[in-house]
Design an enzyme around this catalytic site. Structure first.
Site, PDB file in Angstrom:
ATOM      1  N   ARG A 149     -15.246  -5.515   1.021  1.00  0.00           N
ATOM      2  CA  ARG A 149     -14.606  -5.104   2.139  1.00  0.00           C
ATOM      3  C   ARG A 149     -13.559  -3.520   1.826  1.00  0.00           C
ATOM      4  O   ARG A 149     -13.249  -3.367   0.916  1.00  0.00           O
ATOM      5  CB  ARG A 149     -13.334  -6.045   2.369  1.00  0.00           C
ATOM      6  N   VAL A 150     -13.811  -2.732   2.981  1.00  0.00           N
ATOM      7  CA  VAL A 150     -13.312  -1.524   2.864  1.00  0.00           C
ATOM      8  C   VAL A 150     -12.096  -1.478   4.358  1.00  0.00           C
ATOM      9  O   VAL A 150     -12.778  -1.921   5.202  1.00  0.00           O
ATOM     10  CB  VAL A 150     -14.098  -0.410   2.990  1.00  0.00           C
ATOM     11  N   GLY A 151     -10.931  -1.112   3.908  1.00  0.00           N
ATOM     12  CA  GLY A 151     -10.106  -1.107   5.157  1.00  0.00           C
ATOM     13  C   GLY A 151      -9.921   0.141   5.526  1.00  0.00           C
ATOM     14  O   GLY A 151     -10.797   1.155   5.572  1.00  0.00           O
TER      15      GLY A 151
ATOM     16  N   THR B 144       0.897  -1.261  -0.077  1.00  0.00           N
ATOM     17  CA  THR B 144       0.017  -0.019   0.091  1.00  0.00           C
ATOM     18  C   THR B 144       0.924   1.221  -0.102  1.00  0.00           C
ATOM     19  O   THR B 144       2.179   1.263   0.458  1.00  0.00           O
ATOM     20  CB  THR B 144      -0.921  -0.128   1.355  1.00  0.00           C
TER      21      THR B 144
ATOM     22  N   THR C 207      -0.412   2.051   7.353  1.00  0.00           N
ATOM     23  CA  THR C 207      -0.503   0.936   6.515  1.00  0.00           C
ATOM     24  C   THR C 207      -0.478  -0.085   7.431  1.00  0.00           C
ATOM     25  O   THR C 207      -0.052  -0.141   8.449  1.00  0.00           O
ATOM     26  CB  THR C 207       0.727   0.995   5.381  1.00  0.00           C
TER      27      THR C 207
ATOM     28  N   GLY D 251      -5.869  -3.311   7.932  1.00  0.00           N
ATOM     29  CA  GLY D 251      -6.911  -2.217   8.320  1.00  0.00           C
ATOM     30  C   GLY D 251      -7.568  -2.510   9.459  1.00  0.00           C
ATOM     31  O   GLY D 251      -8.253  -1.611   9.792  1.00  0.00           O
TER      32      GLY D 251
END
Ligand code: ASP
Length: 298
Positions: free
Chosen positions: A186-188, A158, A209, A212
């Site tokens: 999915r969202v982190g 990331t 980073t 998440g």
């Protein structure tokens, strides 16, 4: 005021052979952002430029080179946080945007909102004239091979950048394809203000980073900046944030963070074996560290 710039290419673990390709990408990112800061440009432009470079490089898990989710689709998240206004722009789950960080910037600058997700965010990109590409064009050959052969992708890579410009604006940006084999939808932490990034000109700015699901639970970037409010310098604040996450969630967490305080001090921590990091030192030299730097030592 002397401008400052630090970038990361993810915290996790990867084979040492990968270090040089990440290092080369970080250096390219630093040069893009630093040229803007040196010319008296705004920290928003510098952060966007640095992150865009990394989004274009297949070695990073952001933009082109993003990891595939469990359904074989790229879903990307990005955030840019503006310390002057405490405002931010963010996008989540975008599938067709070449530079999610620039779309996040457009959300901040050109809409009355802060956060767009899913098809609405992809649609906004088209409406605003941001470059869109087919989802498959964002997939690197290595990632496609991993997916086809059902090999597990490595985590990490990331990207993020934090800048302080000559007039004291602090900006943070973060962009990611998320974690390996994440479930669709999915969202982190990366697009979440206070978790994946945070900026306040009065205190500091940070980009995170790592995993998440852990960063979100402690609002890692806001937590680090909060320690600056209590009088700590950037490295001490980053250390205090790491101690907080380890104390609350356990010693086996996977998180990393880069930070600049309002006086221009750097801070960085990671609980992972590695964190790819580059910055410009006080003599104007580009420095890199793959094991995560400590700024009370460099
Ligand atoms: N924080 C990112 C996420 O959880 C992944 C990473 O930083 O490697 O989506």
């Amino acid at each position: 005021m002397q401008p400052k710039l630090i970038v990361h290419g993810g915290a996790w673990v990867w084979p040492d052979e990968r270090d040089s390709v990440l290092e080369a990408g970080l250096e390219a990112a630093i040069h893009a952002g630093w040229a803007i800061l040196q010319a008296g440009g705004h920290a928003l432009d510098a952060v966007e430029a640095s992150v865009r470079v990394m989004e274009d490089l297949p070695q990073f898990n952001a933009g082109t080179g993003s990891l595939l989710n469990a359904a074989g689709i790229v879903e990307m998240d990005a955030l840019i946080a503006d310390g002057a206004s405490l405002d931010f722009g963010a996008v989540a789950g975008v599938q067709r945007v070449r530079h999610p960080i620039s779309l996040a910037r457009r959300v901040l600058a050109d809409t009355p909102h802060c956060f767009f997700a899913g098809p609405g965010a992809d649609g906004l990109a088209m409406m605003l004239g941001e470059e869109t590409v087919p989802n498959l064009a964002l997939v690197s050959e290595a990632e496609l091979r991993n997916f086809r052969e059902r090999r597990s992708s490595e985590g990490g890579d990331t990207v993020g950048a934090v800048a302080l410009d000559a007039v004291g604006n602090l900006v943070a940006g973060t962009s990611t394809g998320g974690t390996p084999h994440k479930m669709p939808g999915r969202v982190g932490d990366s697009p979440i203000f206070g978790s994946g990034g945070y900026a306040d000109n009065a205190l500091g700015a940070a980009s995170a980073t790592g995993k998440g699901e852990e960063i979100l639970r402690v609002l890692l970037c806001r937590t680090a900046v909060e320690f600056i409010a209590r009088g700590l310098d950037a490295q001490a604040a980053a250390d205090a944030a790491r101690d907080t996450v380890v104390r609350r969630l356990g010693a086996d967490v996977n998180v990393g963070l880069i930070l600049i305080d309002r006086r221009g001090g750097f801070g960085a921590i990671q609980t992972t074996p590695k964190m790819a990091t580059a910055w410009v030192d006080a003599d104007g030299r580009v420095r890199t560290c793959m094991a995560g730097p400590r700024f009370d030592e460099v």
